[in-house]
Design an enzyme around this catalytic site. Structure first.
Site, PDB file in Angstrom:
ATOM      1  N   HIS A 299      32.365  12.863 -10.519  1.00 37.60           N
ATOM      2  CA  HIS A 299      31.199  11.982 -10.729  1.00 37.60           C
ATOM      3  C   HIS A 299      31.539  10.508 -10.534  1.00 37.60           C
ATOM      4  CE1 HIS A 299      31.545  11.049 -15.370  1.00 37.60           C
ATOM      5  NE2 HIS A 299      32.683  10.847 -14.735  1.00 37.60           N
TER       6      HIS A 299
ATOM      7  N   PHE B 170      45.326  12.162  -6.251  1.00 38.73           N
ATOM      8  CA  PHE B 170      44.628  13.402  -5.881  1.00 38.73           C
ATOM      9  C   PHE B 170      43.944  13.299  -4.516  1.00 38.73           C
ATOM     10  CE2 PHE B 170      41.788  11.652  -9.450  1.00 38.73           C
ATOM     11  CZ  PHE B 170      41.004  10.873  -8.620  1.00 38.73           C
TER      12      PHE B 170
ATOM     13  N   ASP C 296      48.336  12.599 -12.563  1.00 39.65           N
ATOM     14  CA  ASP C 296      47.532  11.384 -12.442  1.00 39.65           C
ATOM     15  C   ASP C 296      48.418  10.248 -11.955  1.00 39.65           C
ATOM     16  OD1 ASP C 296      45.309   9.652 -12.644  1.00 39.65           O
ATOM     17  OD2 ASP C 296      44.612  10.672 -14.443  1.00 39.65           O
TER      18      ASP C 296
ATOM     19  N   GLY D 298      50.982  11.050  -9.026  1.00 42.85           N
ATOM     20  CA  GLY D 298      50.524  11.052  -7.643  1.00 42.85           C
ATOM     21  C   GLY D 298      49.040  10.774  -7.552  1.00 42.85           C
TER      22      GLY D 298
END
Length: 330
Positions: A239, A222, A197, A220
């Protein structure tokens, strides 16, 4: 007024209960009552509140059964116990998120989203909710605590529902505090795992020292790259984002996936029965705050297809969350 009118009035004014609960959580009232009954005067002093005003707040929360008061002594109830910060899966961080005025303002801007399709938060604040949280460290910490608490509810269920045999390495993509990863590693002792994350979010070490030898953390985005693995856990991430950004995340995972690996998306799925009300209002929350949406199984399948993956299994976890398993297409 008939009963239906009264029910509707309660729905319309439900935000008042939300506000009262949020203040009780912010004050740490349930923590103060963890040791047993206390007088209102004692409690007001302990939480540094004006005694007369505190009595008015308490009266409202007792009236809806959150706390109990008898013979001048206040006690927790099963509801208010869930606001204690020292218990797993605490709801206190969720209630405290409402202390951010920008959250209230965004929901007040819902009509703008419905009329235009735009994200209410960004339209009102001029920045997205992620940028806002980064610039408000206290609110960011509360949000992270809330994500960890919500993950606690489904972590064991996901670990039990999915067969991780044949998999050696797993990455918890956007895993924050790594609660889901901890549950999976604890259940499946052959696995090694990485929580991945952003720097201001990611846990640097597991809560359990027993997992240290099989745990790592990497920082990092995503949207750019993820560490290679046999399996990716992507829980409550997609979501948050519109379709094009979801496809970017899934493509990043597909590009780094080891041969024969799987992408495991853990989400609330709109067309799976049993959680219709939660799903519908979570969908509105995604519209108002991060700008994403809840999706049907068919809509998730389309995202996978666009990313070069193929949805081949949906697994029930016994919670409101399902596991959507995808592999590389072809």
């Amino acid at each position: 007024m008939g009963s239906s009118g009264g029910d509707l009035q309660e729905m319309i004014t439900g935000f008042r209960v939300s506000a009262a609960l949020s203040v009780a959580a912010e004050l740490g009232l349930s923590d103060e009552l963890a040791g047993g009954p206390r007088t209102v005067e004692d409690l007001a002093g302990a939480v540094h509140a004006d005694e007369e005003t505190f009595r008015r707040l308490l009266r409202a929360l007792v009236a809806v059964g959150v706390y109990a008061e008898r013979e001048g002594l206040v006690t927790n109830t099963p509801l208010s116990e869930r606001l204690r910060s020292d218990l797993p899966g605490t709801m206190r961080p969720l209630a405290r998120t409402l202390q951010d005025p920008a959250i209230w303002a965004a929901w007040g801007h819902l009509a703008h989203s419905v009329r235009t399709g735009e994200n209410a938060f960004e339209a009102l604040q001029g920045v997205d909710v992620w940028t806002h949280r980064q610039s408000h460290p206290e609110q960011n910490a509360i949000f992270n605590d809330n994500m960890a608490a919500l993950s606690w509810y489904v972590g064991d269920a996901v670990a039990a529902a999915y067969d991780f045999s044949g998999i050696s390495s797993v990455v918890d993509v956007g895993g924050g505090q790594g609660i889901l990863l901890e549950a999976v590693l604890a259940k499946h002792e052959h696995l090694k795992g990485t929580v991945f994350d952003l720097a201001h979010v990611v846990a640097k070490e597991p809560r359990s020292r027993a997992l240290e030898s099989r745990w790592s953390a990497e920082v990092g985005s995503f949207f750019e790259a993820v560490p290679p693995a046999d399996a990716y856990l992507v829980k409550s991430i997609l979501h948050d984002w519109p379709d094009d950004r979801c496809v970017e995340i899934l493509r990043t995972c597909a590009a780094a996936l080891n041969p024969g690996g799987v992408v495991l998306v853990v989400e609330l799925v709109l067309d799976r029965p049993g959680h219709e009300v939660v799903a519908a209002y979570s969908d509105l929350n995604m519209l108002v705050l991060p700008g994403g949406r809840e999706r049907t199984e068919e809509q998730y399948a389309a995202l996978f297809d666009a990313a070069g993956l193929r949805l081949n299994r949906v697994i029930d976890t016994g919670t409101r969350m399902a596991i959507l398993q995808a592999r590389k297409a072809g």
